[in-house]
Design a protein around this motif. Structure first.
Motif, mmCIF file in Angstrom:
data_model
loop_
_atom_site.group_PDB
_atom_site.id
_atom_site.type_symbol
_atom_site.label_atom_id
_atom_site.label_comp_id
_atom_site.label_asym_id
_atom_site.label_seq_id
_atom_site.Cartn_x
_atom_site.Cartn_y
_atom_site.Cartn_z
ATOM 1 N N ALA A 49 0.730 -1.243 -0.109
ATOM 2 C CA ALA A 49 -0.095 0.086 0.088
ATOM 3 C C ALA A 49 0.798 1.123 -0.038
ATOM 4 O O ALA A 49 0.485 2.291 -0.629
ATOM 5 C CB ALA A 49 -0.851 0.066 1.046
ATOM 6 N N GLU A 50 2.005 1.128 0.795
ATOM 7 C CA GLU A 50 2.684 2.416 0.770
ATOM 8 C C GLU A 50 3.436 2.687 -0.502
ATOM 9 O O GLU A 50 3.520 3.764 -1.042
ATOM 10 C CB GLU A 50 4.001 2.019 1.935
ATOM 11 C CG GLU A 50 4.768 3.310 2.010
ATOM 12 C CD GLU A 50 6.211 2.744 2.922
ATOM 13 O OE1 GLU A 50 6.629 1.819 3.272
ATOM 14 O OE2 GLU A 50 6.477 3.956 3.776
ATOM 15 N N LEU A 51 4.063 1.666 -1.421
ATOM 16 C CA LEU A 51 4.109 1.446 -2.568
ATOM 17 C C LEU A 51 3.503 2.343 -3.543
ATOM 18 O O LEU A 51 3.714 2.979 -4.267
ATOM 19 C CB LEU A 51 4.919 0.151 -2.997
ATOM 20 C CG LEU A 51 6.087 0.325 -4.015
ATOM 21 C CD1 LEU A 51 7.443 0.901 -3.404
ATOM 22 C CD2 LEU A 51 6.470 -1.400 -4.228
ATOM 23 N N ALA A 52 1.919 1.545 -3.355
ATOM 24 C CA ALA A 52 1.128 2.270 -4.322
ATOM 25 C C ALA A 52 0.824 3.738 -4.304
ATOM 26 O O ALA A 52 0.762 4.331 -5.300
ATOM 27 C CB ALA A 52 -0.020 1.261 -4.143
ATOM 28 N N SER A 53 0.814 4.309 -2.897
ATOM 29 C CA SER A 53 0.564 5.510 -2.549
ATOM 30 C C SER A 53 1.875 6.425 -3.186
ATOM 31 O O SER A 53 1.779 7.543 -3.769
ATOM 32 C CB SER A 53 0.253 5.937 -1.451
ATOM 33 O OG SER A 53 1.217 5.660 -0.311
ATOM 34 N N THR A 54 3.071 5.761 -3.048
ATOM 35 C CA THR A 54 4.121 6.440 -3.409
ATOM 36 C C THR A 54 4.085 6.477 -4.796
ATOM 37 O O THR A 54 4.669 7.765 -5.334
ATOM 38 C CB THR A 54 5.448 5.727 -3.027
ATOM 39 O OG1 THR A 54 5.449 5.761 -1.519
ATOM 40 C CG2 THR A 54 6.770 6.751 -3.265
ATOM 41 N N ASN A 55 3.768 5.735 -5.475
ATOM 42 C CA ASN A 55 3.986 5.563 -7.091
ATOM 43 C C ASN A 55 2.933 6.472 -7.670
ATOM 44 O O ASN A 55 2.988 7.209 -8.608
ATOM 45 C CB ASN A 55 3.538 4.190 -7.636
ATOM 46 C CG ASN A 55 4.708 3.297 -7.783
ATOM 47 O OD1 ASN A 55 5.826 3.721 -7.562
ATOM 48 N ND2 ASN A 55 4.499 1.893 -7.424
ATOM 49 N N GLN A 56 1.636 6.438 -6.861
ATOM 50 C CA GLN A 56 0.689 7.543 -7.398
ATOM 51 C C GLN A 56 1.052 9.005 -7.106
ATOM 52 O O GLN A 56 0.654 9.837 -8.131
ATOM 53 C CB GLN A 56 -0.675 7.326 -6.573
ATOM 54 C CG GLN A 56 -1.390 6.051 -7.240
ATOM 55 C CD GLN A 56 -2.368 5.409 -6.353
ATOM 56 O OE1 GLN A 56 -2.435 5.441 -5.105
ATOM 57 N NE2 GLN A 56 -3.148 4.446 -7.019
ATOM 58 N N ALA A 57 1.830 9.410 -5.983
ATOM 59 C CA ALA A 57 2.511 10.652 -5.814
ATOM 60 C C ALA A 57 3.394 10.885 -6.869
ATOM 61 O O ALA A 57 3.528 12.078 -7.187
ATOM 62 C CB ALA A 57 2.978 10.558 -4.633
ATOM 63 N N ALA A 58 4.081 9.968 -7.510
ATOM 64 C CA ALA A 58 5.365 10.057 -8.138
ATOM 65 C C ALA A 58 4.806 10.399 -9.636
ATOM 66 O O ALA A 58 5.394 10.699 -10.634
ATOM 67 C CB ALA A 58 6.200 8.919 -8.146
ATOM 68 N N ALA A 59 3.605 9.847 -9.999
ATOM 69 C CA ALA A 59 3.162 9.613 -11.441
ATOM 70 C C ALA A 59 2.727 10.958 -12.051
ATOM 71 O O ALA A 59 2.348 11.970 -11.430
ATOM 72 C CB ALA A 59 1.758 8.839 -11.459
ATOM 73 N N SER A 60 3.400 11.023 -13.376
ATOM 74 C CA SER A 60 3.003 12.076 -14.347
ATOM 75 C C SER A 60 3.214 13.523 -13.559
ATOM 76 O O SER A 60 2.058 14.434 -13.466
ATOM 77 C CB SER A 60 1.476 12.250 -14.725
ATOM 78 O OG SER A 60 1.449 10.649 -15.207
#
Lengths: 78, 153
Positions: A49-60
């Motif tokens: 879940a932490e990785l998913a939210s970090t990826n979402q913050a990093a995206a685009s």
């Protein structure tokens, strides 16, 4: 969801080759041993879940953010 | 050690024969197939690696399925010289790794308003086998690693 009651030392088997064993229960902490083939990835749910939210913050990121970061990295390299 | 430690460990590193600057990404890769989607993006498995500067420091992983989705990535070598992710046999098998020198390690950047506020995800590096063009964001179960390590100290 399947719900089972298990005692310390007892196991459940998932599929053909994953065994989950209750190792210890102390207060609200349960130690669980997972015996699975190396091809099966086992992760703590909150880590994913932490990785998913970090990826979402990093995206685009915005174009100008990217441009200024590229510029800052170029200056740093000089 | 620059390259990821795989099991069994192999000598050498991805960068030792490079005349390019330290940690640079040398070439664009038109298509990388992620063997597992990145957490949070279950529908995206095909990405292109695109260099955003001449030095190959700042790069983008651009989704081939959605032109609006991209991630900034960089090689960790220049920024985190001690970083040496260890991966398991499952990752080695998933990516078809036969030689550690074929593996490109990238870290995903979360761009801040400035360089000082920009962070790198060291817990979930993206590994790419540059021969099979298979990649994966690997989850490292190391409590010392952060998903938001400052890129520059």
């Amino acid at each position: 969801m399947l719900v089972l009651s298990r005692r310390t030392g007892e196991s459940v088997v998932v599929g053909d080759n994953v065994t989950v064993t209750i190792l210890e229960v102390r207060g609200d902490v349960v130690r669980v041993g997972i015996d699975a083939p190396r091809s099966v990835s086992v992760h703590r749910a909150e880590l994913l879940a932490e990785l998913a939210s970090t990826n979402q913050a990093a995206a685009s990121p915005a174009e100008d953010t990217v441009a200024s970061l590229a510029e800052a990295l170029r200056k740093r390299a000089d | 050690m620059i390259a990821p430690t795989v099991d069994p460990p192999a000598p050498g590193s991805a960068m030792q024969d490079s005349a390019a600057s330290e940690g640079a990404v040398r070439d664009d890769i038109p298509m990388i197939e992620l063997v597992h989607p990145m957490p949070g993006f279950p529908d995206h498995t095909r990405f292109a690696l695109v260099r955003l500067d001449e030095d190959g420091v700042l790069c983008a992983l651009r989704s081939l399925d959605d032109p609006d989705l991209r991630f900034l990535v960089t090689s960790p070598v220049a920024f985190f010289p001690d970083y040496a992710p260890e991966v398991g046999d499952d990752v080695v098998a998933d990516l078809g790794i036969t030689d550690v020198a074929d593996v490109l390690v990238l870290v995903v950047l979360t761009a801040g308003a400035s360089l000082a506020e920009t962070t790198a995800n060291l817990l979930g590096p993206v590994l790419v086998n540059t021969v099979t063009l298979r990649g994966s964001q690997v989850v490292l179960d190391d409590p010392a690693l952060s998903v938001a390590a400052p890129l520059v100290a």
